[in-house]
Design an enzyme around this catalytic site. Structure first.
Site, PDB file in Angstrom:
ATOM      1  N   GLU A  18      28.505  44.871  81.999  1.00  0.00           N
ATOM      2  CA  GLU A  18      29.679  45.141  82.832  1.00  0.00           C
ATOM      3  C   GLU A  18      30.517  43.875  83.044  1.00  0.00           C
ATOM      4  OE1 GLU A  18      26.594  46.039  83.393  1.00  0.00           O
ATOM      5  OE2 GLU A  18      26.427  48.015  84.317  1.00  0.00           O
ATOM      6  N   CYS A 644      25.136  23.944  60.995  1.00  0.00           N
ATOM      7  CA  CYS A 644      26.330  23.666  61.792  1.00  0.00           C
ATOM      8  C   CYS A 644      25.984  23.426  63.245  1.00  0.00           C
ATOM      9  CB  CYS A 644      27.330  24.813  61.653  1.00  0.00           C
ATOM     10  SG  CYS A 644      26.600  26.441  61.786  1.00  0.00           S
ATOM     11  N   HIS A 695      36.731  27.253  63.456  1.00  0.00           N
ATOM     12  CA  HIS A 695      36.801  27.874  64.780  1.00  0.00           C
ATOM     13  C   HIS A 695      38.201  27.824  65.369  1.00  0.00           C
ATOM     14  CE1 HIS A 695      32.579  27.105  64.089  1.00  0.00           C
ATOM     15  NE2 HIS A 695      32.395  28.216  64.753  1.00  0.00           N
TER      16      HIS A 695
HETATM   17  N1  GLN Z   1      26.640  32.316  55.746  1.00  0.00           N
HETATM   18  C1  GLN Z   1      26.997  32.476  57.100  1.00  0.00           C
HETATM   19  C2  GLN Z   1      28.483  32.789  57.221  1.00  0.00           C
HETATM   20  O1  GLN Z   1      29.234  32.320  56.439  1.00  0.00           O
HETATM   21  C3  GLN Z   1      26.673  31.239  57.902  1.00  0.00           C
HETATM   22  C4  GLN Z   1      26.920  31.424  59.369  1.00  0.00           C
HETATM   23  C5  GLN Z   1      26.503  30.242  60.240  1.00  0.00           C
HETATM   24  O2  GLN Z   1      26.337  29.144  59.798  1.00  0.00           O
HETATM   25  N2  GLN Z   1      26.332  30.437  61.518  1.00  0.00           N
HETATM   26  O3  GLN Z   1      28.914  33.479  58.090  1.00  0.00           O
HETATM   27 ZN    ZN Z   2      27.773  27.520  60.075  1.00  0.00          ZN
END
Ligand code: GLN
Ligand code: ZN
Length: 758
Positions: A18, A644, A695
């Protein structure tokens, strides 16, 4: 001596998420602030009522947060970064969202505060920002208002706040470097003001969280604990609260503190209950965190009963509690209407765990273990034999030898053979796997899941997406292509769904950050592969192009860490099972002529134990798992991995040990970081430092990417450098994706040209 009970915190997001929906509706302007505030208040009231009805002695107040509890603490202390401050310095709910998201109604977008992992969990907190000479002021009064609210309804209240030491530890300094401990003198008076105010509201016990006590702390920090708590000791009774591990290594410091009780995490902490009583000061409350706040299995209450009894019969003031806050666990098992009933009985979510705490308290107080019979008879360990102890799997794992986890030849030899085979240009270009996940794709998967379309139709549609992704990559002239991952909802769930040993929930959501939640799969039995998973999609993709298509698998450690795990088998063993399944997939891919295989391990760093002394063991089995899944291929097959969002420095050696031919790694956030990183990080094989941040919706220019590459060339040998974005592209749209990749390829080509002209 009768025991009491409490919990360290309840999930704030709501059984049906919610709060998530309300937040997102507010951010998009669909509901007003008043409506949002009302929804929050209703959720709190609901959760308090549930706790009280179940029989929890105190309701915990302060566990609710609009975005994150560390951020709430920053607001309470008036720690608002300058760029997020209003001209008149006033502070309101929008200030909180402005800090967290860099965005709020009528305010210019600015950089949000950084977010990072909360200890070794998958929850992310907003990192407090500190500058030298900073002052703090009691500012955001929500905590006191919530307490008023709870008291008005007649609840017995125990507030929770983050302690001053942990608060400082979690933050980062901005501007000139200085010791955060220097801020204690400014910080403590505000904490004292908070305690006094709570006392005047009628509060007698307060839970002060200092989870950093389970870490290895520098001496200076340990010393400052004494200073802090001596200063704070006064009105309210303080329950010093620790979790996520044992604090025995810091017990001398703890025992000297003028507090009134200690909460320990008896699940992750693995304390010896026979000695515990003598270690903790006699006059303190000892709060035993015996119900696991981080997993979803029913507790073995009879076993815990005996543990608690050992202490309760010789000690006054014992409390029974959750190991940590239930923030890390889904809310209510009763929402799972589609789950097989037998299996459902093995689980306990936050509400059921409150029930466990109450039942245990009762049985201890009336000294009658028999009231636990019924609950214990449902324990999964009694029932799930058909899912475990698979002899064929055991045989396979037993046969694994050291040599199965090592490539045939070292990288130097492999790379030569691979270069001959693939004939890539210098600075080969590639992507990390996923391409934009459009609404079409999402709908398609949902329709298939709900059986609204046949599997033939589904297959055709996914193939259409694959062929589009291949076409676009050819037009962009990338060197190593991918199939785009359109068939995957989530990188862990997808593999879980296609392996044996996993089950899934409908509402098992756990907050990850802000309004974002994850729904980890549950490993209920032995993990193994009974059919190929990715082969058909990859074969199809490869059939469309002469360029190599790189297959994409999620690595064993990441699948492990992003799932709820069984507790009768070590992480190492589960990880090896997953690795074996992936190894079979890798071999099948190779057999089908897919000669480049990427095994993603973005979670490798986050699994690192909190104590340094345990790092080696973790890294040893996690590296071994990765290698079990990957080392089986021929020299001419190229293994990639991807990581990452982590501080790689800590695990550099382990990353090297994975012996992947190529690693693509996130580094794009800032030029300087990239540079620094490669001065230190001498990766012996090939490496693709992410050249732009996926991002952000911003399109990186050719020049920006060229600059980054030119700097990378200084530290990475030319013939070992790859060019790629820093993560998968699934959250971007096609327009952004095409423009960014176009510039990336142009940048790589322009550098190649320059080099060949020299
Ligand atoms: N192979 C995945 C993608 O390209 C890797 C995602 C990630 O590193 N979190 O979405
Ligand atoms: Zn990644």
């Amino acid at each position: 001596m009768s025991v009491r009970n409490h919990i360290l915190g309840f999930p704030r997001i709501g059984a049906r998420r919610e709060l998530k929906y309300a937040l997102e509706d507010y951010w998009s302007g669909h509901i007003t602030k008043d409506q949002l505030i009302k929804i929050g208040a209703n959720l709190r009231l609901k959760h308090w009522n549930q706790q009280k009805e179940i029989g929890i002695n105190y309701v915990t107040v302060g566990d609710f947060a609009w975005y994150d509890h560390v951020l709430s603490m920053s607001m309470l202390l008036g720690n608002v970064p300058t760029r997020h401050r209003m001209k008149n310095n006033s502070i309101d709910l929008d200030t909180l969202f402005y800090i967290a998201r860099g965005n709020a109604p009528y305010r210019t977008p600015v950089l949000a505060s950084e977010m990072t992992k909360w200890f070794n969990t998958n929850y992310h907190y907003i990192v407090p920002e500190f500058f030298e000479g900073q002052k703090f002021h009691l500012s955001w009064l929500q905590l006191f208002e919530e307490i008023e609210e709870a008291l008005k309804y007649g609840f017995k209240v125990k507030p929770v706040i983050i302690g001053p030491m942990t608060y400082l530890w979690l933050g980062k300094t901005t501007g000139k470097e200085f010791s955060r401990l220097n801020l204690l003198n400014e910080l403590l008076p505000v904490y004292k003001e908070i305690l006094n105010r709570l006392y005047s509201q009628g509060i007698r016990w307060i839970q002060i969280d200092e989870p950093i006590l389970s870490l290895d702390l520098p001496k200076k920090w340990l010393k400052s604990f004494k200073k802090s708590y001596s200063y704070l000791s006064s009105s309210c009774k303080i329950l010093l609260t620790t979790y996520f591990g044992s604090v025995l290594h810091n017990i001398t410091t703890i025992n000297e503190l003028p507090v009134d009780g200690l909460h320990i995490d008896a699940v992750d902490g693995q304390y010896d209950f026979a000695n515990l009583n003598s270690i903790i000061p006699k006059n303190w409350v000892l709060s035993l965190g015996v119900i696991n706040g981080r997993n979803i299995w029913k507790s073995d209450l009879k076993n815990i009963f005996h543990m608690v009894k050992k202490i309760q019969c010789i000690r006054e003031n014992v409390w029974i509690s959750s190991s940590c806050s239930f923030l890390h666990c889904p809310v209510d098992l009763e929402c799972e209407e589609n789950m097989n009933l037998e299996i459902k009985n093995w689980f306990s979510f936050a509400l059921q765990k409150c029930y466990e705490i109450n039942l245990l308290t009762k049985s201890v107080n009336i000294n009658d273990i028999s009231i636990l019979d019924e609950w214990s008879s449902l324990l999964y360990t009694h029932r799930y034999s058909s899912y475990i102890n698979k002899q064929f799997l055991k045989n396979k794992l037993d046969q694994i030898q050291e040599s199965d986890t090592v490539r045939n030849n070292p990288y130097i030899i492999r790379s030569k053979l691979q270069k001959e085979r693939f004939c890539f240009p210098l600075l080969p270009t590639t992507t990390i796997g996923s391409f934009p996940q459009t609404n079409d794709i999402r709908e398609l998967r949902i329709n298939y899941k709900n059986k609204q379309i046949t599997s033939e139709e589904y297959k055709l549609q996914i193939q259409k997406h694959i062929s589009n992704v291949i076409l676009q990559q050819e037009l962009l002239d990338l060197d190593v292509l991918v199939h785009g991952e359109a068939e995957r909802n989530d990188m862990v769930e997808y593999f879980g769904e296609n392996l044996n040993g996993f089950i899934f929930t409908d509402f098992g959501w756990v907050q990850s950050y802000g309004s974002r939640c994850v729904k980890p799969p549950i490993i209920i039995g032995d993990v193994y592969r009974s059919k190929p998973i990715t082969i058909d999609w990859l074969k199809y993709a490869q059939s469309l192009t002469h360029k190599p298509v790189k297959a994409m698998l999620t690595g064993p450690v990441t699948i492990l860490l992003w799932s709820f795990l069984r507790e009768d088998l070590s992480k190492e063993k589960i990880s090896m099972q997953i690795a074996l399944a992936l190894r079979e997939e890798v071999l099948d891919l190779e057999r089908e002529n897919i000669n480049i295989i990427q095994i993603d391990e973005p979670a490798l760093r986050e699994g690192l134990p909190l104590r340094k002394s345990q790092w080696e063991e973790y890294l040893s089995w996690s590296v071994k798992s990765f290698k079990l899944s990957s080392a089986c291929v021929k020299d001419t097959t190229q293994i990639h991995t991807h990581m990452c969002y982590c501080e790689f420095q800590d695990i550099m050696d382990a990353i090297v040990e994975l012996d992947a031919d190529v690693i693509t790694i996130e580094t794009a956030r800032s030029n300087m970081e990239l540079l620094d990183f490669f001065k230190k990080f001498k990766y012996p094989n090939e490496i693709g430092p992410g050249v732009y941040d996926i991002h952000s919706p911003n399109i990186p220019s050719v020049l920006e990417i060229k600059n980054l590459l030119n700097r990378a060339i200084k530290y990475i040998p030319l013939d070992r450098l790859w060019v790629n974005p820093d993560c998968g592209l699934k959250t971007r749209n096609w327009k952004e994706t095409k423009l960014s990749l176009k510039n990336m390829v142009l940048a790589a080509k322009s550098i190649r040209e320059k080099i060949s002209n020299v």
